[in-house]
Enzyme design. Structure first.
Site, mmCIF file in Angstrom:
data_model
loop_
_atom_site.group_PDB
_atom_site.id
_atom_site.type_symbol
_atom_site.label_atom_id
_atom_site.label_comp_id
_atom_site.label_asym_id
_atom_site.label_seq_id
_atom_site.Cartn_x
_atom_site.Cartn_y
_atom_site.Cartn_z
ATOM 1 N N GLY A 72 0.833 -1.189 0.000
ATOM 2 C CA GLY A 72 0.000 0.000 0.000
ATOM 3 C C GLY A 72 0.869 1.241 0.000
ATOM 4 O O GLY A 72 2.100 1.170 0.099
ATOM 5 N N LYS A 131 4.621 12.131 -2.743
ATOM 6 C CA LYS A 131 5.486 11.016 -2.362
ATOM 7 C C LYS A 131 6.464 11.507 -1.304
ATOM 8 O O LYS A 131 7.144 12.517 -1.498
ATOM 9 C CB LYS A 131 6.241 10.498 -3.588
ATOM 10 C CG LYS A 131 7.081 9.259 -3.336
ATOM 11 C CD LYS A 131 7.647 8.723 -4.637
ATOM 12 C CE LYS A 131 8.498 7.471 -4.402
ATOM 13 N NZ LYS A 131 9.033 6.927 -5.668
ATOM 14 N N GLY A 191 7.362 7.055 6.577
ATOM 15 C CA GLY A 191 6.579 7.612 5.483
ATOM 16 C C GLY A 191 7.223 8.800 4.790
ATOM 17 O O GLY A 191 6.602 9.423 3.924
ATOM 18 N N ARG A 226 -1.944 -0.539 -10.323
ATOM 19 C CA ARG A 226 -0.819 -1.439 -10.528
ATOM 20 C C ARG A 226 -1.308 -2.879 -10.669
ATOM 21 O O ARG A 226 -2.443 -3.190 -10.289
ATOM 22 C CB ARG A 226 0.135 -1.360 -9.328
ATOM 23 C CG ARG A 226 0.478 0.079 -8.908
ATOM 24 C CD ARG A 226 0.931 0.122 -7.443
ATOM 25 N NE ARG A 226 1.110 1.490 -6.967
ATOM 26 C CZ ARG A 226 2.294 2.106 -6.871
ATOM 27 N NH1 ARG A 226 3.384 1.461 -7.215
ATOM 28 N NH2 ARG A 226 2.380 3.335 -6.422
ATOM 29 N N ASP A 252 4.023 -4.586 -7.825
ATOM 30 C CA ASP A 252 3.447 -3.311 -7.398
ATOM 31 C C ASP A 252 4.081 -2.141 -8.142
ATOM 32 O O ASP A 252 3.636 -0.996 -7.989
ATOM 33 C CB ASP A 252 3.607 -3.120 -5.880
ATOM 34 C CG ASP A 252 5.052 -3.248 -5.422
ATOM 35 O OD1 ASP A 252 5.593 -4.350 -5.571
ATOM 36 O OD2 ASP A 252 5.620 -2.263 -4.923
ATOM 37 N N ASP A 310 7.780 4.408 -10.232
ATOM 38 C CA ASP A 310 8.631 4.104 -9.079
ATOM 39 C C ASP A 310 10.099 3.988 -9.458
ATOM 40 O O ASP A 310 10.648 2.902 -9.601
ATOM 41 C CB ASP A 310 8.146 2.847 -8.353
ATOM 42 C CG ASP A 310 6.938 3.139 -7.477
ATOM 43 O OD1 ASP A 310 6.690 4.320 -7.192
ATOM 44 O OD2 ASP A 310 6.231 2.195 -7.087
#
Length: 488
Positions: free
Chosen positions: A91, A114, A127, A184, A253, A263
Site C-alpha cells: 500500500g 510522495k 513515510g 498497478r 506493485d 517508481d
C-alpha cells in the site's frame, strides 16, 4: 468542450468510488518548513496550472502536504505485490493521492505526494523521503519523458525542513508525482486476495473506464483489459531495452495498468553494454538485470492474469485457457516492438528475419569489446566509427560491411536513413555519474544550478545539433562499480 475549465486546481476524486477496502482516507501530515526547490513549469502548464501561483507560500504548503488541495480527498491506496518473487500486502506507505486533475484537454491525471508521511500501510516506516531520491526520480522520469517513453512525471520537489535517516542523515523532501493513474498489477492482486468478486469487478471496471473506455460495453471486457495491458507493457519494456534503461525493482506493485514507467528507485541507464548489468544494491541475484526485464514483465503479467481469472469466465478452466492464450501473445509482441526499434536504431525501416542475426551480432561485439551502448549507436549514426571501442576490430569490420550492404538494399536515401537513426538513437542519456554530480551539488551544497543545466541537456536527447559532448563521456575509472539504492 474544455474551454470553460479554469486555470488552477480542478480536481476529481474518482478513486473514492471504489470499495472502501481499496483505500484509506487520511489527513495530510504537516512538515516544519517547506521550501520549493524545483518546479516543472512545462508540466504545470499542460495540467492547467499557473506556475507563478504554484510558487506562492500557500501553494508550497499544499505541495508539501501541509494543506489539502481544494476539492481533493487525500487517500492512501491499498495494493499488494510480489517483491523479488515473494507475495506480500503493501500500500501507499509514504504517499498520498490528493485527487485527479482535469487538464485543459479534458484528461485526468493523478496528483500524488510522495514522501508525505505515515499511512496505515507504512509498516513501521516514517513515510518520509530524502531529497536525493526525490530529485533522482525527477531527473530520470523527465529524461524518460523526453526520450518518448511512457512514464509518470514529477511536478515539483519541496524540502521539508526536517532531516531523515536512510543510509545517512539528510534533508527530507516531498515530490508531487503525476500519473495517468497509480493502478498497478499489485492493486489487482490485492483485490483478488482480500476483496470480494464484486470488489475485483469494481476495480476492473474502474481501470477500463479510466484507461480503455472503448472496452466498457464489451461482454469480454476483462479479457480485453488483460490484452491491452499486455500490449502496453510489451511496448514499454521494448522502449526500456532500446535505450539501455534498467528499472532495478520490477515488482508487481511497480507495474502499471496504464503502461507507464513508475517508481524510480534503484534505476539507472547502462553505460558499457553488458546484458547482465544490475545497479540495485538489493538485487544481489540479478533477478531484475537488464537481460531479464522482458521475461520479468511476462511473469508480472501472468500475476495480473491470475487475478482477473474470476472475471474472465465463470468456468475456471475456460478462464485459464483464455488467459493463457492472451499471455502467449506477449513474447511475439515484445519481440516485434524490440526488433522494429533496433532496426530503426540501425537505419533499417523494413525489418526482416535475416536482420535478427545482424542485430544480435552487433550486441555480441559490444559485449565482447565493452563498448558503450548509447555512444556506439550515436557513432554509427554519425559515421564516426573511430569514437567506439569497436573501431579497428576485424570482426566489427566484417559486421560493418554486412550492415552497409543491408542498408543499400533499401530504396531510400542516405539522408532518410540518417534521420531515422537520429530519431532513434539519443545523443545523451542521464549518465549515472552526471546524475550523482547533480544530486551531490543540490543535496550537499544546496546548489541547484548543476541540476538545472543537466535537465536542460537531457530534455533534448535527440538533438544532434547541440554540443553535448561533455555529457556523453563515460565516468572516470576511479569511480568504480556503480550502485543505486531504493531510498525508502
Amino acid at each position: 468542450m474544455t474551454d470553460n475549465i479554469k486555470v488552477g486546481w480542478n480536481l476529481e476524486n474518482t478513486y473514492t468510488s471504489l470499495p472502501d477496502i481499496m483505500f484509506t482516507a487520511i489527513n495530510v501530515n504537516p512538515v516544519s518548513n517547506p521550501k520549493l526547490v524545483i518546479l516543472n513549469e512545462e508540466l504545470a502548464t499542460s495540467l492547467g496550472l499557473d506556475s507563478n501561483a504554484l510558487k506562492s507560500r500557500q501553494s508550497v504548503e499544499k505541495l508539501a502536504g501541509n494543506r489539502a488541495l481544494e476539492g481533493g480527498i487525500p487517500l492512501a491506496q491499498a495494493y499488494a505485490g510480489h517483491q523479488f518473487g515473494h507475495f506480500t500486502m503493501l500500500g501507499d506507505g509514504r504517499a498520498l493521492l490528493l485527487g485527479e486533475q482535469i487538464t485543459p484537454s479534458g484528461e485526468l491525471f493523478d496528483i500524488q505526494l510522495k514522501g508525505s508521511g505515515r499511512t496505515p500501510y507504512s509498516r513501521g516506516g516514517d513515510g518520509r523521503a530524502g531529497l536525493g531520491p526525490m530529485l533522482r526520480e525527477y531527473i530520470i522520469s523527465e529524461s524518460m519523458h523526453a526520450l518518448g517513453i511512457p512514464t509518470t512525471r514529477s511536478l515539483a520537489v519541496v524540502t521539508t525542513g526536517e532531516d531523515i535517516m536512510r543510509e545517512t542523515v539528510g534533508p527530507g523532501a516531498v515530490m508531487t508525482r503525476i500519473a495517468a493513474s497509480h493502478l498497478r498489477v499489485g492493486t489487482f492482486q490485492f483485490a483478488a486476495k482480500w476483496g470480494t468478486i464484486e470488489d475485483l469487478k469494481a476495480l476492473a471496471d474502474y481501470a477500463i473506464e479510466r484507461h480503455y473506455p472503448i472496452l466498457m460495453d464489451n461482454e469480454n471486457r476483462y479479457l480485453l483489459l488483460l490484452q491491452e495491458v499486455i500490449e502496453h507493457q510489451a511496448v514499454l519494456i521494448a522502449k526500456w531495452q532500446l535505450v539501455g534503461f534498467i528499472h532495478g525493482v520490477m515488482n508487481t506493485d511497480n507495474m502499471t495498468i496504464s503502461g507507464e514507467t513508475i517508481d524510480y528507485g534503484p534505476c539507472a541507464f547502462m553505460d558499457i553494454y553488458n546484458p547482465k548489468t544490475v545497479f540495485s544494491s538489493i538485487d544481489s541475484h540479478g533477478r531484475y538485470a537488464y537481460e531479464n526485464q522482458p521475461n520479468i514483465a511476462a511473469w508480472n503479467l501472468a500475476r495480473l492474469a491470475e487475478s482477473l481469472l474470476p472475471l474472465i469466465h465463470e468456468d475456471q478452466e475456460e478462464a485459464v485457457k483464455q488467459a493463457q492464450e492472451a499471455m502467449a501473445t506477449y513474447p511475439e509482441k515484445y519481440e516485434t516492438y524490440w526488433l522494429t526499434g533496433m532496426g530503426n536504431k540501425l537505419g533499417i525501416f523494413n525489418i526482416e528475419k535475416a536482420d535478427i542475426s545482424l542485430i544480435e551480432n552487433l550486441l555480441q561485439l559490444m559485449d565482447k569489446y565493452e563498448a558503450d551502448y548509447t555512444n556506439t549507436f550515436r557513432a554509427l549514426t554519425l559515421s564516426k566509427l573511430e569514437e567506439t571501442a569497436l573501431y579497428g576490430k576485424e570482426d566489427f569490420n566484417q559486421w560493418h560491411e554486412k550492415w552497409q550492404a543491408r542498408l543499400e538494399k533499401q530504396d531510400v536515401s542516405k539522408d532518410f536513413i540518417q534521420r531515422l537513426m537520429q530519431k532513434s538513437n539519443p545523443v545523451v542519456i542521464p549518465r549515472n555519474h552526471r546524475v550523482e554530480e547533480a544530486l551531490e551539488a543540490a543535496v550537499v551544497k544546496e546548489d541547484y544550478s548543476v541540476l538545472e543545466n543537466f535537465l536542460k541537456v537531457i530534455s533534448r536527447p535527440y538533438d544532434y545539433n547541440s554540443d553535448y559532448m561533455e555529457y556523453t563521456s563515460l565516468p572516470p575509472d576511479t569511480l568504480g562499480e556503480y550502485k543505486t539504492f531504493c531510498g525508502t
